[in-house]
Design a protein around this motif. Sequence first.
Motif, PDB file in Angstrom:
ATOM      1  N   ALA A  11       0.832  -1.204   0.000  1.00 24.84           N
ATOM      2  CA  ALA A  11       0.000   0.000   0.000  1.00 24.84           C
ATOM      3  C   ALA A  11       0.870   1.258   0.000  1.00 24.84           C
ATOM      4  CB  ALA A  11      -0.935   0.000   1.204  1.00 24.84           C
ATOM      5  N   VAL A  12       1.921   1.251   0.792  1.00 22.57           N
ATOM      6  CA  VAL A  12       2.846   2.391   0.812  1.00 22.57           C
ATOM      7  C   VAL A  12       3.540   2.530  -0.545  1.00 22.57           C
ATOM      8  CG1 VAL A  12       4.966   3.276   1.866  1.00 22.57           C
ATOM      9  CG2 VAL A  12       3.154   2.339   3.302  1.00 22.57           C
ATOM     10  N   LEU A  13       3.897   1.404  -1.136  1.00 15.38           N
ATOM     11  CA  LEU A  13       4.504   1.434  -2.473  1.00 15.38           C
ATOM     12  C   LEU A  13       3.535   2.015  -3.505  1.00 15.38           C
ATOM     13  CD1 LEU A  13       6.456  -1.904  -2.850  1.00 15.38           C
ATOM     14  CD2 LEU A  13       7.331   0.373  -3.256  1.00 15.38           C
ATOM     15  N   PHE A  14       2.264   1.640  -3.413  1.00 12.99           N
ATOM     16  CA  PHE A  14       1.273   2.185  -4.334  1.00 12.99           C
ATOM     17  C   PHE A  14       1.175   3.704  -4.209  1.00 12.99           C
ATOM     18  CE2 PHE A  14      -1.353  -1.976  -4.496  1.00 12.99           C
ATOM     19  CZ  PHE A  14      -0.562  -2.436  -5.525  1.00 12.99           C
ATOM     20  N   ILE A  15       1.145   4.195  -2.987  1.00 14.50           N
ATOM     21  CA  ILE A  15       1.072   5.646  -2.773  1.00 14.50           C
ATOM     22  C   ILE A  15       2.319   6.331  -3.318  1.00 14.50           C
ATOM     23  CG2 ILE A  15       1.078   7.448  -0.986  1.00 14.50           C
ATOM     24  CD1 ILE A  15      -1.645   6.273  -1.357  1.00 14.50           C
ATOM     25  N   ALA A  16       3.484   5.767  -3.039  1.00  7.75           N
ATOM     26  CA  ALA A  16       4.734   6.374  -3.506  1.00  7.75           C
ATOM     27  C   ALA A  16       4.826   6.362  -5.025  1.00  7.75           C
ATOM     28  CB  ALA A  16       5.924   5.635  -2.900  1.00  7.75           C
ATOM     29  N   LEU A  17       4.474   5.253  -5.641  1.00 10.29           N
ATOM     30  CA  LEU A  17       4.568   5.155  -7.093  1.00 10.29           C
ATOM     31  C   LEU A  17       3.527   6.013  -7.792  1.00 10.29           C
ATOM     32  CD1 LEU A  17       5.323   1.349  -7.491  1.00 10.29           C
ATOM     33  CD2 LEU A  17       6.903   3.261  -7.761  1.00 10.29           C
ATOM     34  N   SER A  18       2.371   6.200  -7.166  1.00 11.30           N
ATOM     35  CA  SER A  18       1.361   7.057  -7.786  1.00 11.30           C
ATOM     36  C   SER A  18       1.800   8.517  -7.768  1.00 11.30           C
ATOM     37  CB  SER A  18       0.014   6.906  -7.083  1.00 11.30           C
ATOM     38  OG  SER A  18       0.045   7.482  -5.798  1.00 11.30           O
ATOM     39  N   GLY A  19       2.610   8.893  -6.808  1.00  9.05           N
ATOM     40  CA  GLY A  19       3.144  10.238  -6.799  1.00  9.05           C
ATOM     41  C   GLY A  19       4.277  10.432  -7.788  1.00  9.05           C
ATOM     42  N   TYR A  20       4.921   9.351  -8.161  1.00 17.91           N
ATOM     43  CA  TYR A  20       6.076   9.430  -9.052  1.00 17.91           C
ATOM     44  C   TYR A  20       5.697   9.288 -10.521  1.00 17.91           C
ATOM     45  CZ  TYR A  20      10.821   8.644 -10.693  1.00 17.91           C
ATOM     46  OH  TYR A  20      12.007   8.726 -11.360  1.00 17.91           O
ATOM     47  N   PHE A  21       4.751   8.418 -10.833  1.00 17.24           N
ATOM     48  CA  PHE A  21       4.344   8.177 -12.217  1.00 17.24           C
ATOM     49  C   PHE A  21       2.982   8.806 -12.487  1.00 17.24           C
ATOM     50  CE2 PHE A  21       7.090   4.437 -11.393  1.00 17.24           C
ATOM     51  CZ  PHE A  21       8.032   4.677 -12.391  1.00 17.24           C
ATOM     52  N   HIS A  22       2.862   9.448 -13.644  1.00 18.25           N
ATOM     53  CA  HIS A  22       1.596  10.086 -14.003  1.00 18.25           C
ATOM     54  C   HIS A  22       0.570   9.089 -14.515  1.00 18.25           C
ATOM     55  CE1 HIS A  22       3.088  14.078 -13.287  1.00 18.25           C
ATOM     56  NE2 HIS A  22       4.160  13.809 -14.020  1.00 18.25           N
ATOM     57  N   GLY A  23       0.985   7.944 -14.990  1.00 17.89           N
ATOM     58  CA  GLY A  23       0.068   6.937 -15.516  1.00 17.89           C
ATOM     59  C   GLY A  23      -0.447   5.977 -14.463  1.00 17.89           C
ATOM     60  N   PHE A  24      -0.122   6.231 -13.211  1.00 13.98           N
ATOM     61  CA  PHE A  24      -0.512   5.371 -12.104  1.00 13.98           C
ATOM     62  C   PHE A  24      -1.174   6.241 -11.051  1.00 13.98           C
ATOM     63  CE2 PHE A  24       0.662   2.972  -8.191  1.00 13.98           C
ATOM     64  CZ  PHE A  24      -0.017   1.808  -8.482  1.00 13.98           C
ATOM     65  N   TYR A  25      -2.428   5.952 -10.717  1.00 12.94           N
ATOM     66  CA  TYR A  25      -3.198   6.812  -9.822  1.00 12.94           C
ATOM     67  C   TYR A  25      -3.828   5.990  -8.709  1.00 12.94           C
ATOM     68  CZ  TYR A  25      -7.103   9.630  -8.158  1.00 12.94           C
ATOM     69  OH  TYR A  25      -7.996  10.306  -7.365  1.00 12.94           O
ATOM     70  N   VAL A  26      -3.625   6.442  -7.477  1.00 11.31           N
ATOM     71  CA  VAL A  26      -4.304   5.887  -6.307  1.00 11.31           C
ATOM     72  C   VAL A  26      -4.972   7.053  -5.601  1.00 11.31           C
ATOM     73  CG1 VAL A  26      -4.034   4.633  -4.147  1.00 11.31           C
ATOM     74  CG2 VAL A  26      -2.598   4.051  -6.081  1.00 11.31           C
ATOM     75  N   GLU A  27      -6.269   6.925  -5.346  1.00 12.20           N
ATOM     76  CA  GLU A  27      -7.060   8.033  -4.809  1.00 12.20           C
ATOM     77  C   GLU A  27      -6.609   8.469  -3.420  1.00 12.20           C
ATOM     78  OE1 GLU A  27     -11.608   8.237  -3.583  1.00 12.20           O
ATOM     79  OE2 GLU A  27     -11.289   7.994  -5.747  1.00 12.20           O
TER      80      GLU A  27
END
Length: 114
Positions: A11-27
């Motif tokens: 879950a932390v990885l999802f949040i971090a990666l969504s902030g880094y990549f524009h094609g990946f979004y977690v609400e």
Amino acid sequence: MRWLLGVLINAVLFIALSGYFHGFYVENIGAAVMSSLVLSILNILVRPILILLTLPITILTLGIFLLVINAITLVLTDELMGASFEIDSFGMAFIVAVIMAVVNLILQKTVFRK
């Protein structure tokens, strides 16, 4: 306990990666935890079937095709989660799968070592 820690790390990885990549979004963090739970359930139920079905190509690629299977489970998670968890393309899912595999490998060798 280890499974729950793995879910929280993803879950932390999802949040971090969504902030880094524009094609990946977690609400939000709730969506990240929920999508991490969905991913772990898919890894338990669907991933072994995919591994068995693609065993010849996995052997030919010396296991690298497992990253494609991880990307497929991420795409399935995207489909199940709806608008709160979005991956724009399979390429983005593959990149996220590679990063998650590397981070989880590092954590397995350092944090979870017995």
